[in-house]
Design a protein around this motif. Structure first.
Motif, PDB file in Angstrom:
ATOM      1  N   ARG A   1     -23.953   2.558  29.431  1.00  0.00           N
ATOM      2  CA  ARG A   1     -24.594   3.575  30.273  1.00  0.00           C
ATOM      3  C   ARG A   1     -24.044   4.955  29.963  1.00  0.00           C
ATOM      4  NH1 ARG A   1     -25.371   0.701  35.901  1.00  0.00           N
ATOM      5  NH2 ARG A   1     -27.267  -0.450  35.367  1.00  0.00           N
TER       6      ARG A   1
ATOM      7  N   LEU B   1     -25.452   6.215  26.828  1.00  0.00           N
ATOM      8  CA  LEU B   1     -26.840   6.637  27.062  1.00  0.00           C
ATOM      9  C   LEU B   1     -26.863   8.017  27.718  1.00  0.00           C
ATOM     10  CD1 LEU B   1     -29.493   5.038  26.549  1.00  0.00           C
ATOM     11  CD2 LEU B   1     -29.652   4.808  29.019  1.00  0.00           C
TER      12      LEU B   1
ATOM     13  N   ASN C   1     -36.818  -3.366  25.932  1.00  0.00           N
ATOM     14  CA  ASN C   1     -37.629  -2.654  26.935  1.00  0.00           C
ATOM     15  C   ASN C   1     -37.420  -1.152  26.819  1.00  0.00           C
ATOM     16  OD1 ASN C   1     -38.945  -4.772  28.000  1.00  0.00           O
ATOM     17  ND2 ASN C   1     -37.507  -5.098  29.689  1.00  0.00           N
ATOM     18  N   ASN C   2     -36.163  -0.792  26.678  1.00  0.00           N
ATOM     19  CA  ASN C   2     -35.844   0.637  26.580  1.00  0.00           C
ATOM     20  C   ASN C   2     -36.535   1.272  25.387  1.00  0.00           C
ATOM     21  OD1 ASN C   2     -34.375   1.047  28.806  1.00  0.00           O
ATOM     22  ND2 ASN C   2     -32.365   0.752  27.827  1.00  0.00           N
TER      23      ASN C   2
END
Lengths: 243, 227
Positions: free
Chosen positions: A15, A18, B9-10
């Motif tokens: 995360r 990202l 999916n991303n």
């Protein structure tokens, strides 16, 4: 338990990566927009292009109108000079003399037989070789004069006794006006002599082709128009010698 | 397994977003209001506008001068002095065409071939003055505001040719040997700078080829074009 911990730890790291990526992309996009805005003056490119286009059109119209006005003024002047009660012998002679000198200066548009020299170069290159080596044009004009040219123009600029060429901010100026490629030199005179002077072996066109990669095409023309010089020649330092 | 699915999916989601953006841009580009124009062509157009407006300004100036000339002519004409007006115009035109002797402040430039020995790889032609050198010097002088020019006494006009004929040059059909003397009327400081300043062509001739250039600022007299 330990396994689960590891998994969530990995997730957190993912995360985080990202997040950083998004931030970087976001900054990138906003920078792009900012730069584009700076270039276009905070308008979209197409909007800016449209305003420029209309501006260009307006300027061209104004220029045409101005040309017309100048022509009208000149016409009025000529009419006045050629007025009926003005045709006494002395005055007519004077008028003829004035016309003769105006032709010599280049104040009159002239037409006649002559040649056209078209100069080609690879214009995909960032800058024109010819523009950066404008002494080649000076040499070419000199050769035309040596071959007896009576009037010479480069594109729409008449060559006269005060004509100068210079680079100003990466642009070539002749008579103070911008000269943009493609460049065409036109000369009135004996077409055969002029053509021969141009095609002379190891002459100026040969030099241009071999050393500068500029190609030329010489065409004889029966009817050639050469524009007038449209600036005023003025003297601030020079005075006529009184005899 | 679960992780891979999420990643997939991303990726699908991202590419969809990207595609939509592209489609939107394309449809916008099809609208008349949003014709695609590159930044470069906009810059070129801006340049064109600048050039056009410059030229327009020059034309306005010319028109004003023409207007003044006409008014001047009209007043003199109304005073009934036509011959005098014509004579005056003729004098002016003669001056502008180079058919009068002129005098004024200016410079006298003396050019002589290089006296130094040839270096290896050099051509004797490099050390002598050519018609091309004189053409460029004359052009530089005009840029610096020279109002009248002569080479070895021959007035430079629109039809003047300068020809190299061996050791001599031919100007207006007359042949001259060394030294070559250029006379110019205009602002002496600027004229001098045009041939001597570090970026000038004259400076290259001097430093690279040792062509000798002497400039003297003084009152000069330039003879008329005699043909």
């Amino acid at each position: 338990m330990g396994n689960f911990d590891k998994n969530s730890e990995k997730k957190a790291i993912n995360r985080f990566i990202l997040l950083i990526c998004s931030v970087v992309i976001g900054i990138g996009i906003s920078m792009q927009i900012n730069i584009a805005e700076k270039y276009t003056g905070s308008k979209t490119t197409s909007q800016r292009a449209r305003t420029l286009q209309t501006e260009l059109k307006n300027l061209k119209e104004k220029r045409e109108a101005m040309e017309k006005e100048i022509a009208e003024l000149e016409h009025e002047m000529e009419e006045l000079r050629g007025d009926g009660n003005f045709q006494k012998d002395v005055e007519r002679q004077l008028q003829e003399q004035i016309d003769k000198y105006e032709k010599r200066i280049g104040y009159k548009k002239v037409s006649g037989k002559g040649i056209e020299v078209e100069l080609f170069e690879n214009l995909e290159a960032d800058s024109s070789v010819l523009v950066n080596n404008y002494e080649l044009l000076l040499a070419l004009i000199n050769k035309l004069n040596a071959a007896g040219a009576e009037a010479i123009a480069v594109n729409e600029e008449r060559y006269v006794l005060t004509t100068q060429m210079q680079m100003e901010g990466g642009v070539l100026k002749m008579n103070g006006n911008t000269l943009k490629p493609p460049i065409v030199v036109r000369a009135i005179g004996d077409a055969d002599t002029l053509e021969a002077a141009m095609n002379f072996r190891y002459g100026i066109l040969w030099e241009m082709r071999n050393y500068y990669g500029i190609d030329a095409k010489v065409t004889k023309r029966n009817e050639l128009d050469i524009p007038r010089y449209n600036q005023v020649i003025e003297y601030h330092y020079a005075k006529i010698v009184e005899e | 397994m679960y992780k891979k699915k999420v990643l997939k999916n991303n990726v699908i989601l991202m590419s969809l977003l990207f595609l939509t953006a592209l489609v939107v841009m394309q449809t916008k580009a099809m609208k008349d209001k949003y014709i695609y124009t590159g930044l470069q062509s906009v810059a070129a157009m801006g340049e064109d506008v600048a050039i056009q407006s410059q030229e327009l300004n020059k034309m306005i100036l010319l028109k004003e001068k023409k207007y003044e000339e006409l008014q001047d002519f009209k007043t003199k004409y109304a005073n009934g002095n036509q011959t005098a007006v014509l004579k005056e115009t003729l004098e002016k035109r003669k001056m502008q065409a180079g058919y009068t002797d002129l005098q004024g402040e200016g410079v006298v430039i003396k050019l002589e071939d290089s006296q130094r020995e040839l270096r290896e790889g050099e051509n004797p032609n490099d050390l002598v003055i050519h018609d091309q050198d004189i053409l460029i010097l004359l052009n530089d002088l005009k840029v610096a505001g020279a109002e009248a020019l002569s080479v070895n006494g021959q007035r430079i006009v629109g039809n003047t040719e300068i020809k190299c004929t061996g050791a001599t040059i031919k100007v207006n059909g007359f042949t001259y040997g060394q030294p070559f003397i250029i006379k110019a009327i205009g602002n002496p400081e600027q004229l001098e700078a045009a041939v001597l300043s570090p970026n000038s062509y004259g400076n290259i001739l001097q430093t690279l080829y040792r062509i000798q250039i002497q400039v003297e600022k003084k009152e000069v007299k330039i003879e008329r074009f005699a043909q």
